[in-house]
Design an enzyme around this catalytic site. Structure first.
Site, PDB file in Angstrom:
ATOM      1  N   GLU A 171       6.693  18.518 -25.590  1.00 51.95           N
ATOM      2  CA  GLU A 171       5.748  19.079 -23.802  1.00 51.95           C
ATOM      3  C   GLU A 171       6.342  20.757 -22.900  1.00 51.95           C
ATOM      4  O   GLU A 171       5.597  20.811 -23.030  1.00 51.95           O
ATOM      5  CB  GLU A 171       6.691  17.485 -23.395  1.00 51.95           C
ATOM      6  N   ARG A 207      -5.682  21.320 -14.745  1.00 52.54           N
ATOM      7  CA  ARG A 207      -4.631  20.605 -15.144  1.00 52.54           C
ATOM      8  C   ARG A 207      -4.919  19.125 -16.814  1.00 52.54           C
ATOM      9  O   ARG A 207      -3.699  19.277 -16.830  1.00 52.54           O
ATOM     10  CB  ARG A 207      -4.881  19.013 -14.083  1.00 52.54           C
ATOM     11  N   HIS A 223      -2.196  16.959 -27.264  1.00 50.21           N
ATOM     12  CA  HIS A 223      -3.200  15.345 -27.143  1.00 50.21           C
ATOM     13  C   HIS A 223      -3.447  14.658 -28.054  1.00 50.21           C
ATOM     14  O   HIS A 223      -3.563  13.506 -27.688  1.00 50.21           O
ATOM     15  CB  HIS A 223      -2.329  14.719 -25.482  1.00 50.21           C
ATOM     16  N   HIS A 238      -2.291  12.049 -29.791  1.00 50.75           N
ATOM     17  CA  HIS A 238      -2.733  10.518 -29.465  1.00 50.75           C
ATOM     18  C   HIS A 238      -3.173  10.190 -30.584  1.00 50.75           C
ATOM     19  O   HIS A 238      -3.236   8.351 -30.675  1.00 50.75           O
ATOM     20  CB  HIS A 238      -3.566  10.522 -28.221  1.00 50.75           C
ATOM     21  N   LYS A 244       4.440  22.847 -14.574  1.00 56.02           N
ATOM     22  CA  LYS A 244       3.519  21.075 -14.176  1.00 56.02           C
ATOM     23  C   LYS A 244       3.683  21.967 -12.777  1.00 56.02           C
ATOM     24  O   LYS A 244       2.462  21.580 -12.760  1.00 56.02           O
ATOM     25  CB  LYS A 244       4.931  20.858 -14.927  1.00 56.02           C
ATOM     26  N   HIS A 300       6.080   9.381 -28.506  1.00 59.45           N
ATOM     27  CA  HIS A 300       4.742  10.640 -28.079  1.00 59.45           C
ATOM     28  C   HIS A 300       5.172  12.406 -28.221  1.00 59.45           C
ATOM     29  O   HIS A 300       4.189  13.042 -28.545  1.00 59.45           O
ATOM     30  CB  HIS A 300       4.489  10.543 -26.868  1.00 59.45           C
ATOM     31  N   LYS A 325       0.923  11.251 -11.224  1.00 60.46           N
ATOM     32  CA  LYS A 325       1.178   9.861 -12.347  1.00 60.46           C
ATOM     33  C   LYS A 325       1.758   9.006 -12.529  1.00 60.46           C
ATOM     34  O   LYS A 325       3.052   8.922 -13.437  1.00 60.46           O
ATOM     35  CB  LYS A 325       0.162  10.248 -14.116  1.00 60.46           C
ATOM     36  N   ARG A 357       0.651  -1.178  -0.148  1.00 63.32           N
ATOM     37  CA  ARG A 357       0.566   0.064   0.196  1.00 63.32           C
ATOM     38  C   ARG A 357       0.502   1.235  -0.201  1.00 63.32           C
ATOM     39  O   ARG A 357       0.137   2.208   0.320  1.00 63.32           O
ATOM     40  CB  ARG A 357      -0.754  -0.094   0.861  1.00 63.32           C
ATOM     41  N   GLU A 384      -6.824  15.804 -11.567  1.00 65.21           N
ATOM     42  CA  GLU A 384      -6.924  16.113 -13.166  1.00 65.21           C
ATOM     43  C   GLU A 384      -8.430  16.597 -13.273  1.00 65.21           C
ATOM     44  O   GLU A 384      -9.093  15.748 -13.842  1.00 65.21           O
ATOM     45  CB  GLU A 384      -6.731  15.471 -14.392  1.00 65.21           C
ATOM     46  N   ASN A 414      -3.320  18.472 -21.284  1.00 63.83           N
ATOM     47  CA  ASN A 414      -3.113  17.814 -22.457  1.00 63.83           C
ATOM     48  C   ASN A 414      -3.123  18.870 -24.191  1.00 63.83           C
ATOM     49  O   ASN A 414      -3.673  18.047 -24.939  1.00 63.83           O
ATOM     50  CB  ASN A 414      -4.535  17.019 -22.174  1.00 63.83           C
TER      51      ASN A 414
HETATM   52  N1  LIG Z   1       3.634   9.864 -15.532  1.00 62.59           N
HETATM   53  C1  LIG Z   1       3.205  10.718 -16.405  1.00 62.59           C
HETATM   54  O1  LIG Z   1       2.570  11.923 -16.104  1.00 62.59           O
HETATM   55  C2  LIG Z   1       4.058  10.900 -17.503  1.00 62.59           C
HETATM   56  C3  LIG Z   1       3.702  12.086 -18.213  1.00 62.59           C
HETATM   57  C4  LIG Z   1       4.463  11.887 -20.163  1.00 62.59           C
HETATM   58  C5  LIG Z   1       4.329  11.177 -20.541  1.00 62.59           C
HETATM   59  N2  LIG Z   1       4.548   9.410 -19.867  1.00 62.59           N
HETATM   60  C6  LIG Z   1       5.750   8.135 -19.884  1.00 62.59           C
HETATM   61  O2  LIG Z   1       6.505   8.619 -20.394  1.00 62.59           O
HETATM   62  C7  LIG Z   1       6.891   7.572 -21.373  1.00 62.59           C
HETATM   63  C8  LIG Z   1       8.142   7.784 -22.267  1.00 62.59           C
HETATM   64  O3  LIG Z   1       9.091   8.300 -21.885  1.00 62.59           O
HETATM   65  P1  LIG Z   1      10.528   8.733 -22.562  1.00 62.59           P
HETATM   66  O4  LIG Z   1      10.310   9.715 -23.052  1.00 62.59           O
HETATM   67  O5  LIG Z   1      10.831   8.987 -21.360  1.00 62.59           O
HETATM   68  O6  LIG Z   1      11.070   7.916 -23.001  1.00 62.59           O
HETATM   69  P2  LIG Z   1      11.868   6.093 -22.454  1.00 62.59           P
HETATM   70  O7  LIG Z   1      11.738   5.487 -20.927  1.00 62.59           O
HETATM   71  O8  LIG Z   1      11.279   4.774 -23.193  1.00 62.59           O
HETATM   72  O9  LIG Z   1      13.229   6.759 -22.927  1.00 62.59           O
HETATM   73  C9  LIG Z   1      13.960   6.548 -23.735  1.00 62.59           C
HETATM   74  C10 LIG Z   1      15.074   6.321 -24.031  1.00 62.59           C
HETATM   75  O10 LIG Z   1      16.030   6.973 -24.022  1.00 62.59           O
HETATM   76  C11 LIG Z   1      16.891   5.934 -23.009  1.00 62.59           C
HETATM   77  N3  LIG Z   1      17.783   6.659 -22.068  1.00 62.59           N
HETATM   78  C12 LIG Z   1      16.931   7.226 -20.585  1.00 62.59           C
HETATM   79  N4  LIG Z   1      17.824   8.653 -20.406  1.00 62.59           N
HETATM   80  C13 LIG Z   1      18.447   8.197 -21.247  1.00 62.59           C
HETATM   81  C14 LIG Z   1      20.425   8.765 -20.817  1.00 62.59           C
HETATM   82  N5  LIG Z   1      20.284  10.058 -20.177  1.00 62.59           N
HETATM   83  N6  LIG Z   1      21.212   8.554 -21.632  1.00 62.59           N
HETATM   84  C15 LIG Z   1      21.023   7.831 -23.876  1.00 62.59           C
HETATM   85  N7  LIG Z   1      19.608   7.299 -23.480  1.00 62.59           N
HETATM   86  C16 LIG Z   1      19.183   7.684 -22.162  1.00 62.59           C
HETATM   87  C17 LIG Z   1      15.882   4.853 -22.330  1.00 62.59           C
HETATM   88  O11 LIG Z   1      16.812   4.115 -22.145  1.00 62.59           O
HETATM   89  C18 LIG Z   1      15.139   4.945 -23.979  1.00 62.59           C
HETATM   90  O12 LIG Z   1      15.609   3.425 -24.605  1.00 62.59           O
HETATM   91  C19 LIG Z   1       5.518   6.829 -22.328  1.00 62.59           C
HETATM   92  O13 LIG Z   1       5.548   5.707 -21.726  1.00 62.59           O
HETATM   93  C20 LIG Z   1       5.093   7.797 -21.556  1.00 62.59           C
HETATM   94  O14 LIG Z   1       3.337   7.476 -21.297  1.00 62.59           O
HETATM   95  C21 LIG Z   1       4.229   9.832 -18.724  1.00 62.59           C
HETATM   96 ZN   LIG Z   2       2.597  14.672 -23.312  1.00 67.35          ZN
END
Ligand SMILES: NC(=O)c1ccc[n+]([C@@H]2O[C@H](COP(=O)([O-])OP(=O)(O)OC[C@H]3O[C@@H](n4cnc5c(N)ncnc54)[C@H](O)[C@@H]3O)[C@@H](O)[C@H]2O)c1
Ligand SMILES: [Zn+2]
Length: 371
Positions: free
Chosen positions: A186, A243, A250, A254, A229, A267, A144, A122, A239, A247
């Site tokens: 973003e 918040r 988005h 999306h 943010k 993305h 999130k 939990r 949200e 979007n």
């Molecule tokens: N929780 C939220 O509010 C929220 C908001 C936006 C996106 N997301 C989520 O985030 C995810 C995407 O995240 P992302 O864009 O960071 O992608 P990711 O986590 O897939 O990272 C992208 C790539 O970069 C590599 N990497 C990471 N840091 C590195 C560094 N410093 N040097 C070299 N390589 C590196 C990783 O191994 C990966 O291959 C999606 O799943 C999306 O749904 C969540």
């Molecule tokens: Zn986004």
């Protein structure tokens, strides 16, 4: 050191941003974690090789007991199987609620680790060490957490705030430019919904940002993004109101991302296209100043994307749009702009209007913006 506060009653925390802060993670967590406690460092293979050593050294020096657990990379692994495997490992290694979960990596590692932290026993304390530009400015802030389901992205999750977020902008130097562009998309979103002068700074300094030569400027842009943010999340954690402005870009973004097949447009790239579309609809529907809108669309359309929008099937995109989570009572909820920095939620944009905008978007990316 730059600090930004996220104020959500007893769940408040600080985001700390400093070059090389990963070398002092041990010191930073001392305020809420007793010496001798266990720390689970959750990390992907790539990031482990690059950055785990300095984090582990810092934690051990500060008197913590560290285990490293690997998380498989890729959106396909952001699922309950990965979560379940982590539960198994943490339980087997006698982790309990006195231990800390540290997520070192991009948004995928952050989202999975956060969900594990929110649900195991939990809730365990959790700290984000985001290493992509997108995770530094967006996914690590706001609480999130979650994973994908076969039926759709991010369908399983929780609102679970970390104890802290520690951002080291120097790690961006090993990131691919395409990933930097996603984070940049973003960042522009924050400018569009909250701060016209910040937006202009980001647009004017696009190349400097991608080259990462001026780390002071990059740090300041990350700080301002996180601040925007944090302000929005502090006002509306779950949200129900403002918040939703996050979007911006988005809804259509999306739909483009999904209809082109996940992984073709990343993305943040799809969000850049979605923002172009939202600007065009804002001009028509809310009377956003056409000259300002056109200038912004022109800047966005010059950003190099890794896939071709002309491959997109518009019918598929409309279908994806109609299945979006943002549809309430059969109505499309769109974040549009009255002006740069002045968003509004509108629910009477019709699928026909979106169709026309997508036809325009393809044209815009083929022959240049023509409003
Ligand atoms: N929780 C939220 O509010 C929220 C908001 C936006 C996106 N997301 C989520 O985030 C995810 C995407 O995240 P992302 O864009 O960071 O992608 P990711 O986590 O897939 O990272 C992208 C790539 O970069 C590599 N990497 C990471 N840091 C590195 C560094 N410093 N040097 C070299 N390589 C590196 C990783 O191994 C990966 O291959 C999606 O799943 C999306 O749904 C969540
Ligand atoms: Zn986004």
């Amino acid at each position: 050191m730059k600090k930004v506060a996220v104020n959500i009653a007893e769940r408040s925390y600080k985001i700390m941003l400093d070059q090389h802060i990963l070398m002092s993670v041990g010191k930073q967590v001392q305020t809420f974690l007793k010496k001798g406690n266990k720390v689970a460092l959750l990390v992907s293979k790539t990031v482990k090789k690059l950055y785990s050593e300095r984090v582990i050294r810092s934690l051990i020096t500060s008197g913590y007991d560290v285990d490293v657990f690997l998380i498989p990379s890729g959106e396909d692994n952001k699922n309950l199987t990965s979560v379940s495997e982590l539960y198994d490992k943490l339980i087997k290694n006698a982790y309990d609620r006195s231990c800390l979960i540290l997520a070192l990596g991009g948004g995928i590692v952050g989202d999975i680790s956060g969900f594990v932290a929110s649900s195991l026993y939990r809730g365990l304390p959790f700290v984000q060490l985001p290493t992509t530009l997108l995770s530094q400015v967006d996914s690590s802030v706001g609480g999130k957490v979650g994973v994908n389901h076969a039926q759709g992205k991010n369908l399983i999750g929780a609102f679970y705030q970390p104890k802290a977020v520690l951002i080291d902008p120097t790690v961006l130097k090993t990131l691919e430019v395409r990933e930097l562009i996603c984070g940049y998309g973003e960042i522009l979103k924050y400018g569009f919904i909250r701060d016209a002068s910040f937006l202009q700074t980001c647009l004017d300094n696009k190349e400097t940002i991608f080259e990462l030569k001026d780390m002071e400027l990059v740090s300041e842009i990350i700080r301002r993004s996180v601040e925007i943010k944090a302000e929005i999340v502090s006002e509306d954690e779950k949200e129900a109101g403002v918040r939703m402005y996050l979007n911006f870009g988005h809804t259509i973004g999306h739909a483009i991302e999904k209809s082109c097949g996940y992984g073709n447009f990343l993305h943040g790239e799809a969000v850049i296209l979605g923002m172009c579309a939202a600007l065009k609809i804002s001009i028509e529907r809310l009377g956003l100043d056409a000259e300002k809108g056109a200038a912004a669309i022109e800047s966005l359309s010059k950003i190099k994307l890794g896939y071709d929008i002309n491959v997109m099937d518009i019918d598929n995109a409309i279908m994806a749009l109609m299945h979006d989570k943002k549809i309430r009572d059969g109505k499309l909820n769109f974040v549009l702009l009255n002006d740069i920095g002045s968003p509004e939620i509108v629910n009477d944009v019709t699928p026909e209007m979106v169709r026309e905008t997508l036809v325009w978007l393809k044209e815009c990316y083929t022959n240049g913006a023509d409003l």
